[in-house]
Design a protein around this motif. Structure first.
Motif, PDB file in Angstrom:
ATOM      1  N   ALA A 190      45.933  46.662  42.366  1.00 36.82           N
ATOM      2  CA  ALA A 190      44.487  46.095  41.980  1.00 36.82           C
ATOM      3  C   ALA A 190      43.943  45.237  42.854  1.00 36.82           C
ATOM      4  CB  ALA A 190      44.903  45.404  40.482  1.00 36.82           C
ATOM      5  N   ALA A 191      44.795  44.476  43.740  1.00 31.88           N
ATOM      6  CA  ALA A 191      44.178  43.854  44.738  1.00 31.88           C
ATOM      7  C   ALA A 191      43.570  44.744  46.008  1.00 31.88           C
ATOM      8  CB  ALA A 191      45.111  42.679  45.297  1.00 31.88           C
ATOM      9  N   ALA A 192      44.280  45.614  46.353  1.00 31.86           N
ATOM     10  CA  ALA A 192      43.940  46.666  47.299  1.00 31.86           C
ATOM     11  C   ALA A 192      42.668  47.337  46.691  1.00 31.86           C
ATOM     12  CB  ALA A 192      45.126  47.893  47.647  1.00 31.86           C
ATOM     13  N   LEU A 193      42.777  47.648  45.418  1.00 35.29           N
ATOM     14  CA  LEU A 193      41.312  48.272  44.914  1.00 35.29           C
ATOM     15  C   LEU A 193      40.154  47.160  44.953  1.00 35.29           C
ATOM     16  CD1 LEU A 193      40.087  50.824  43.247  1.00 35.29           C
ATOM     17  CD2 LEU A 193      40.911  49.659  41.449  1.00 35.29           C
ATOM     18  N   PHE A 194      40.469  45.986  44.711  1.00 35.78           N
ATOM     19  CA  PHE A 194      39.309  44.958  44.844  1.00 35.78           C
ATOM     20  C   PHE A 194      38.796  44.996  46.286  1.00 35.78           C
ATOM     21  CE2 PHE A 194      38.020  40.598  46.073  1.00 35.78           C
ATOM     22  CZ  PHE A 194      36.889  40.642  45.343  1.00 35.78           C
ATOM     23  N   VAL A 195      39.512  45.046  47.191  1.00 30.82           N
ATOM     24  CA  VAL A 195      39.362  45.012  48.663  1.00 30.82           C
ATOM     25  C   VAL A 195      38.412  46.378  49.027  1.00 30.82           C
ATOM     26  CG1 VAL A 195      39.697  45.174  51.036  1.00 30.82           C
ATOM     27  CG2 VAL A 195      41.122  43.572  49.514  1.00 30.82           C
ATOM     28  N   VAL A 196      38.740  47.559  48.310  1.00 30.55           N
ATOM     29  CA  VAL A 196      38.018  48.939  48.709  1.00 30.55           C
ATOM     30  C   VAL A 196      36.521  48.652  48.034  1.00 30.55           C
ATOM     31  CG1 VAL A 196      38.123  51.291  48.197  1.00 30.55           C
ATOM     32  CG2 VAL A 196      40.213  50.086  48.998  1.00 30.55           C
ATOM     33  N   ILE A 197      36.606  48.392  46.818  1.00 35.40           N
ATOM     34  CA  ILE A 197      35.443  48.078  45.912  1.00 35.40           C
ATOM     35  C   ILE A 197      34.208  47.175  46.692  1.00 35.40           C
ATOM     36  CG2 ILE A 197      34.337  47.448  44.001  1.00 35.40           C
ATOM     37  CD1 ILE A 197      36.760  48.303  42.452  1.00 35.40           C
ATOM     38  N   GLU A 198      34.778  45.943  47.167  1.00 36.05           N
ATOM     39  CA  GLU A 198      33.964  44.994  47.701  1.00 36.05           C
ATOM     40  C   GLU A 198      33.393  45.416  49.031  1.00 36.05           C
ATOM     41  OE1 GLU A 198      33.012  41.893  46.096  1.00 36.05           O
ATOM     42  OE2 GLU A 198      33.817  43.355  44.815  1.00 36.05           O
ATOM     43  N   ARG A 199      34.241  46.423  49.884  1.00 36.37           N
ATOM     44  CA  ARG A 199      33.718  47.066  51.079  1.00 36.37           C
ATOM     45  C   ARG A 199      32.563  47.951  50.806  1.00 36.37           C
ATOM     46  NH1 ARG A 199      39.215  47.766  54.710  1.00 36.37           N
ATOM     47  NH2 ARG A 199      39.411  45.535  55.430  1.00 36.37           N
ATOM     48  N   ARG A 200      32.641  48.575  49.655  1.00 41.80           N
ATOM     49  CA  ARG A 200      31.840  49.593  49.473  1.00 41.80           C
ATOM     50  C   ARG A 200      30.529  49.447  48.696  1.00 41.80           C
ATOM     51  NH1 ARG A 200      35.869  54.870  48.179  1.00 41.80           N
ATOM     52  NH2 ARG A 200      36.950  54.974  50.256  1.00 41.80           N
ATOM     53  N   ALA A 201      30.713  48.317  48.205  1.00 45.25           N
ATOM     54  CA  ALA A 201      29.725  47.915  46.799  1.00 45.25           C
ATOM     55  C   ALA A 201      28.356  47.403  47.549  1.00 45.25           C
ATOM     56  CB  ALA A 201      30.055  46.720  46.032  1.00 45.25           C
ATOM     57  N   ALA A 202      27.319  47.960  47.125  1.00 46.28           N
ATOM     58  CA  ALA A 202      25.934  47.648  47.828  1.00 46.28           C
ATOM     59  C   ALA A 202      25.827  46.034  47.601  1.00 46.28           C
ATOM     60  CB  ALA A 202      24.853  48.454  46.932  1.00 46.28           C
ATOM     61  N   GLU A 203      26.230  45.398  46.592  1.00 48.55           N
ATOM     62  CA  GLU A 203      25.973  44.005  46.304  1.00 48.55           C
ATOM     63  C   GLU A 203      27.347  43.478  45.847  1.00 48.55           C
ATOM     64  OE1 GLU A 203      22.443  42.639  44.293  1.00 48.55           O
ATOM     65  OE2 GLU A 203      21.333  44.511  44.682  1.00 48.55           O
ATOM     66  N   PRO A 204      28.290  43.106  46.677  1.00 47.18           N
ATOM     67  CA  PRO A 204      29.821  42.784  46.329  1.00 47.18           C
ATOM     68  C   PRO A 204      29.558  41.560  45.854  1.00 47.18           C
ATOM     69  CG  PRO A 204      29.123  42.838  48.653  1.00 47.18           C
ATOM     70  CD  PRO A 204      28.083  43.304  48.171  1.00 47.18           C
ATOM     71  N   LEU A 205      30.425  40.962  44.878  1.00 47.06           N
ATOM     72  CA  LEU A 205      30.814  39.710  44.461  1.00 47.06           C
ATOM     73  C   LEU A 205      31.181  38.832  45.555  1.00 47.06           C
ATOM     74  CD1 LEU A 205      32.991  40.347  41.269  1.00 47.06           C
ATOM     75  CD2 LEU A 205      30.494  39.560  41.590  1.00 47.06           C
ATOM     76  N   VAL A 206      31.907  39.344  46.822  1.00 48.70           N
ATOM     77  CA  VAL A 206      32.414  38.555  47.788  1.00 48.70           C
ATOM     78  C   VAL A 206      31.896  39.088  48.956  1.00 48.70           C
ATOM     79  CG1 VAL A 206      34.245  37.455  48.906  1.00 48.70           C
ATOM     80  CG2 VAL A 206      34.348  37.879  46.489  1.00 48.70           C
ATOM     81  N   ARG A 207      31.047  38.249  49.911  1.00 42.05           N
ATOM     82  CA  ARG A 207      30.521  38.757  51.371  1.00 42.05           C
ATOM     83  C   ARG A 207      30.952  37.643  52.034  1.00 42.05           C
ATOM     84  NH1 ARG A 207      26.200  38.485  54.524  1.00 42.05           N
ATOM     85  NH2 ARG A 207      25.167  37.332  52.780  1.00 42.05           N
ATOM     86  N   LEU A 208      32.117  37.530  52.879  1.00 36.97           N
ATOM     87  CA  LEU A 208      32.434  36.730  54.002  1.00 36.97           C
ATOM     88  C   LEU A 208      31.709  36.913  55.088  1.00 36.97           C
ATOM     89  CD1 LEU A 208      36.172  36.093  53.195  1.00 36.97           C
ATOM     90  CD2 LEU A 208      34.439  34.827  52.452  1.00 36.97           C
TER      91      LEU A 208
END
Length: 508
Positions: free
Chosen positions: A277-295
């Protein structure tokens, strides 16, 4: 951004304006493009009534983090809670609160602050009623999780309303009041847990939220302009669910390991599910147009290391409350009220540590404040690792806990300063939301880990007196962890003072 006792507020030193708010990640009155809210342009009296309502709501949210720790042993006896269930009564709330806070802040941006605040308040109030009416472990844990969901919507929306209602010098005053009441919620929670448990019953620790929630649900729509939100924005629900699922699977694995061993098949499967699930979160955030986390690239080290410090400090502190409460009530035989009174000096010590940490950060930077803080926390944990089977809470628990509280108070300041001072205005909201999330999830993980280590003591549900052996082992592990984090902080945290334009301001 606020630490555990709500004493840290970051501002731009050059302008006096607050950096973008907690979890929502947008600026000031104009973040929806509609200009100041109606409340911000109304009378001063109305604005301060808005502040009173928002602070009261936040007071409830913070109080419910700590109030359960004192009441938990009595709740365990009356509802038949085992070690795993007792752990989940605490962690279900903080898991959903911390895991969904970024999502709640984003919802406030898209759907309107007042709308999300009221929905979160209704969910929190209804779940508080359900917690008080719970007649078994499953009902109580479910209601606590729903409380966390409501809090994750309510809290960031409330801070967003505050920052768009007040401007200039008034905003600094309002944030000071918000911070002070936030700290009071943490301190009063440990006392009220004892008062209600020894008085009308532990259920009233939850029932007291109901009339307050109903009154606020009526008052806030009258006081605060609804706004329309930005509309059309995207909500990263998959990212939020993946992040919360990862932490939930990890907690389940840790709790199960204490019962069935680290080599148990389901334990290993839960660890694997959490990693996936953690790996999936990273993949989702990298592909999301407006991610929850953008460092941001600039400041990435500071954000990550600051959040690691926050995660560790919160995990140690809340697990200390959990373990000490179990020891004082189930080993020493203290009642809940006496336990709450013992905890009050600890809350004062955390505030003192935050104040001292502020001065260290201002003069020398976050690194020495964090290292010194975790060294003190480790010393306090070593003291607590020698808890006797029969002893005095004031002589055997309080000195070590106060020492740890001073150290962890300083560590919270170092964490917030480091994580927020090195990022630009457009990234400060995301960084602030991460620190809030790290605080809640750190406590969740800390309790789960220490509960598993102390399993030999906590599993004795029907024993007249709980053995102190497992509790001592858990505090020994906490001392080792504090030492490791102190070394890590010395290596990873940026050296020197935070940037001059982002110097922290502390509200007391």
């Amino acid at each position: 951004m606020f630490d555990f006792l709500g004493v840290v507020v970051h501002t731009h030193a050059s302008t006096g304006e607050r950096r973008p708010g907690a979890a929502h990640g947008h600026e000031q009155a104009d973040d929806h493009g509609h200009g100041p809210s109606e409340a911000s342009t109304g009378s001063a009296a109305r604005r301060w009534w808005v502040l009173a309502a928002l602070c009261l709501a936040q007071f409830m949210v913070i109080l419910d983090v700590t109030v359960v720790n004192v009441a938990l042993p009595v709740m365990g006896r009356e509802l038949g809670l085992g070690r795993a269930a007792s752990t989940w009564v605490v962690t279900a709330y903080t898991l959903c609160f911390g895991g969904l806070m970024l999502l709640g802040g984003r919802m406030a941006d898209v759907y309107g602050r007042r709308n999300v605040f009221v929905v979160g308040l209704v969910v929190f109030t209804a779940a508080s009623l359900g917690s008080g009416l719970a007649d078994g472990p499953e009902a109580l844990i479910t209601a606590r999780a729903l409380q966390g969901v409501g809090a994750a919507m309510l809290s960031p929306a409330a801070l967003s309303i505050l920052t768009t209602t007040f401007h200039g010098p008034e905003r600094n005053k309002a944030l000071g009041v918000w911070a002070a009441l936030g700290g009071a919620g943490a301190a009063v929670g440990v006392l009220l847990g004892g008062v209600f448990t020894d008085g009308p019953g532990w259920e009233w620790a939850f029932f007291v939220n109901v009339p307050v929630g109903v009154a606020l649900a009526v008052a806030v729509p009258v006081l605060v302009d609804g706004g329309s939100g930005r509309g059309g924005g995207r909500i990263d629900v998959p990212g939020a669910l993946a992040a919360t699922g990862a932490v939930g699977a990890l907690i389940y694995a840790l709790v199960r390991a204490g019962d069935d061993g680290w080599g148990d098949g389901l334990t290993l499967a839960a660890f694997g599910a959490g990693a996936a699930a953690a790996a999936l979160f990273v993949v989702i955030e990298r592909r999301a147009a407006e991610p929850l986390v953008r460092l941001p690239e600039q400041g990435r080290r500071a954000v990550l290391s600051g959040n690691a410090v926050m995660l560790a400090a919160s995990g140690l502190l809340l697990s200390f409350f959990f373990l000490a409460s179990q020891y004082m009530q189930r080993t020493l035989g203290l009642d809940a009220l006496h336990t709450g009174l013992v905890f009050l000096p600890v809350a004062v010590a955390i505030g003192l540590g935050s104040h001292l940490g502020m001065h260290v950060v201002a003069r020398h930077g976050g690194r020495p404040a964090a290292v010194t803080g975790f060294v003190l926390a480790g010393g306090g944990a070593l003291w607590l690792s020698r808890l006797p089977q029969g002893g005095s809470a004031w002589a055997h628990v309080l000195p070590g806990f106060v020492l740890a509280g001073v150290g962890l108070g300083a560590a919270f300041v170092a964490a917030t300063t480091t994580a927020l001072a090195y990022v630009g205005p457009h990234d400060a909201g995301a960084a602030s939301g991460l620190v809030n999330t790290g605080h809640e999830l750190g406590g969740t993980l800390g309790i789960a880990v220490m509960s598993s280590i102390a399993a030999s003591s906590l599993d004795a549900v029907g024993a007249a007196r709980m053995s102190a052996d497992g509790i001592g082992t858990a505090f020994t592990a906490a001392a080792v962890a504090a030492g490791v984090v102190a070394i890590g902080a010395a290596v990873l945290l940026p050296g020197g003072l935070p940037p001059e334009t982002d110097r922290p301001m502390f509200a007391h």
